[in-house]
Scaffold this motif. Structure first.
Motif, short mmCIF file in Angstrom:
data_model
loop_
_atom_site.label_atom_id
_atom_site.label_comp_id
_atom_site.label_asym_id
_atom_site.label_seq_id
_atom_site.Cartn_x
_atom_site.Cartn_y
_atom_site.Cartn_z
N PHE A 330 0.97 -1.19 0.07
CA PHE A 330 0.03 -0.05 -0.14
C PHE A 330 0.87 1.27 -0.01
N LYS A 331 1.76 1.13 0.87
CA LYS A 331 2.60 2.47 0.92
C LYS A 331 3.36 2.60 -0.45
N LYS A 332 3.71 1.76 -1.02
CA LYS A 332 4.69 2.08 -2.20
C LYS A 332 3.84 2.66 -3.18
N ILE A 333 2.61 2.28 -3.58
CA ILE A 333 1.71 2.62 -4.61
C ILE A 333 1.17 4.09 -4.11
N TYR A 334 0.73 4.19 -3.04
CA TYR A 334 0.27 5.41 -2.08
C TYR A 334 1.31 6.53 -2.27
N GLU A 335 2.34 6.16 -2.00
CA GLU A 335 3.39 7.31 -2.15
C GLU A 335 3.70 7.74 -3.72
N SER A 336 3.52 6.98 -4.63
CA SER A 336 3.75 7.10 -6.00
C SER A 336 2.36 7.98 -6.42
N GLN A 337 1.44 7.81 -5.98
CA GLN A 337 0.19 8.64 -6.10
C GLN A 337 0.34 9.98 -5.62
#
Length: 368
Positions: A330-337
């Motif tokens: 979750f953190k990886k994709i959230y930070e990208s967004q």
């Protein structure tokens, strides 16, 4: 050359040409094999814009392959219930589905980031993040262990904040409210005192009418009008801060997709891109007319107060902090967004917002 030698050589050449044709035919057939797939949708046919994206894909693929690759489309519950579409693809019951990632947050909250999260990307940012900003690659890295490959195949644009049986003016008005709401938005609403309910679209009207729920969100004016929500809950709020530009996806069985010829994979990707554009265009075309009709028939259109928006934003940040602390995917994709959104709004406020604001002022003055 005498006539006998001429015909002997001509016959030999004919045999050679026939042999060459025989050798070429299987190669061509292998490049363009006859394939029939089944697609299950999470949507019913009466939500016709959502449903049409799936049929758009099927029609585009059939035309581009001269009928060699056909996709049979099935509405929700015709093969499996709408919320089981992903499982049907993963286990091979069907080859593909048209669905929303956030329907499956029960498996992992990271699925929500494939559709929309509270105070997330708007529609243009969503499309850009998936197609150019690395989003498609990040989502499919996450989906691979679930035996799924995904391509964006729709975007509704910013949605409405839903229908309420009573006015919602303050945070206190939210406490104890029973609301049909999906995804991480339900967790955010819960922090504000709402009791979130997961109810299939076809059952929402009856739940509102009976008072089983006090409010519902769905999509926007066009779909909401067809579903008749204004008859049982007249207060219509905006915006859906939980769905600023939600993506819809085509899910493919990973093994089946990888087994396709590269040309068919390319055709599917292009068909999904076309479906994404068509869905947004259809909603942009029909929502305004539907909204005017709803208001003329008695719907009370109201914005969420600044107090509610601020409290909701704060609650959303708490949810994200909790998830980022325990879920690396979750953190990886959230930070990208988040990074993409910060850059996006830096640009949007310079050109898009300035232009749109001026034009909206002309619309309100009646000078358009």
């Amino acid at each position: 050359m005498n006539r006998r030698n001429f015909f002997r050589q001509a016959a030999t050449a004919g045999v050679g040409a026939a042999a060459a044709t025989a050798l070429a035919a299987p190669a061509i057939a292998q490049e363009n094999p006859k394939i029939t797939w089944r697609m299950t949708s999470s949507f019913t046919k009466n939500t016709d814009i959502l449903w049409a994206a799936g049929t758009d894909i099927a029609e585009s693929v059939k035309e581009a392959t001269d009928g060699n690759f056909t996709i049979q489309t099935f509405a929700a519950a015709e093969i499996v219930p709408g919320l089981q579409a992903m499982d049907a693809v993963a286990d091979g019951t069907v080859e593909m589905a048209h669905t929303c990632c956030y329907y499956y947050i029960g498996k992992d909250p990271t699925f929500a980031l494939g559709t929309a999260v509270p105070f997330g990307l708007n529609a243009r940012q969503t499309n850009a993040w998936f197609s150019v900003g690395g989003g498609n690659e990040m989502l499919n890295e996450f989906l691979a262990p679930h035996k799924i490959y995904a391509i964006q195949a729709g975007n509704t644009g910013a949605q409405m904040g839903g229908w309420y049986r009573q006015e919602i003016n303050t945070i206190e008005d939210l406490k104890g409210l029973k609301m049909r709401i999906a995804g991480l938005a339900g967790q955010v609403m819960q922090k504000l005192g709402v009791t979130p309910q997961q109810i299939a679209g076809g059952d929402v009207y009856a739940a509102l009418e009976k008072g089983t729920i006090d409010a519902t969100e769905f999509v926007g004016p066009y779909d909401d009008q067809k579903l008749g929500f204004a008859k049982v809950a007249k207060y219509y709020y905006y915006p859906a801060w939980w769905e600023g530009g939600p993506a819809v996806h085509a899910f493919f069985n990973l093994e089946k997709f990888n087994g396709l010829p590269k040309s068919y994979q390319r055709i599917l990707k292009d068909a999904c891109a076309n479906a994404t554009q068509n869905m947004l265009s259809r909603y942009d075309t029909h929502n305004a007319k539907a909204l005017k009709q709803l208001v003329s028939e008695g719907a009370v259109l109201k914005p969420f107060s600044q107090e509610i928006l601020e409290a909701s934003y704060k609650a959303a940040q708490e949810v994200y902090a909790e998830l980022n602390g325990k879920n690396e995917a979750f953190k990886k994709i959230y930070e990208s967004q988040q990074a993409f959104k910060r850059e996006g709004y830096l640009w949007n406020q310079i050109a898009e917002y300035s232009y749109d604001t001026f034009m909206m002022m002309q619309q309100r003055k009646g000078t358009l």
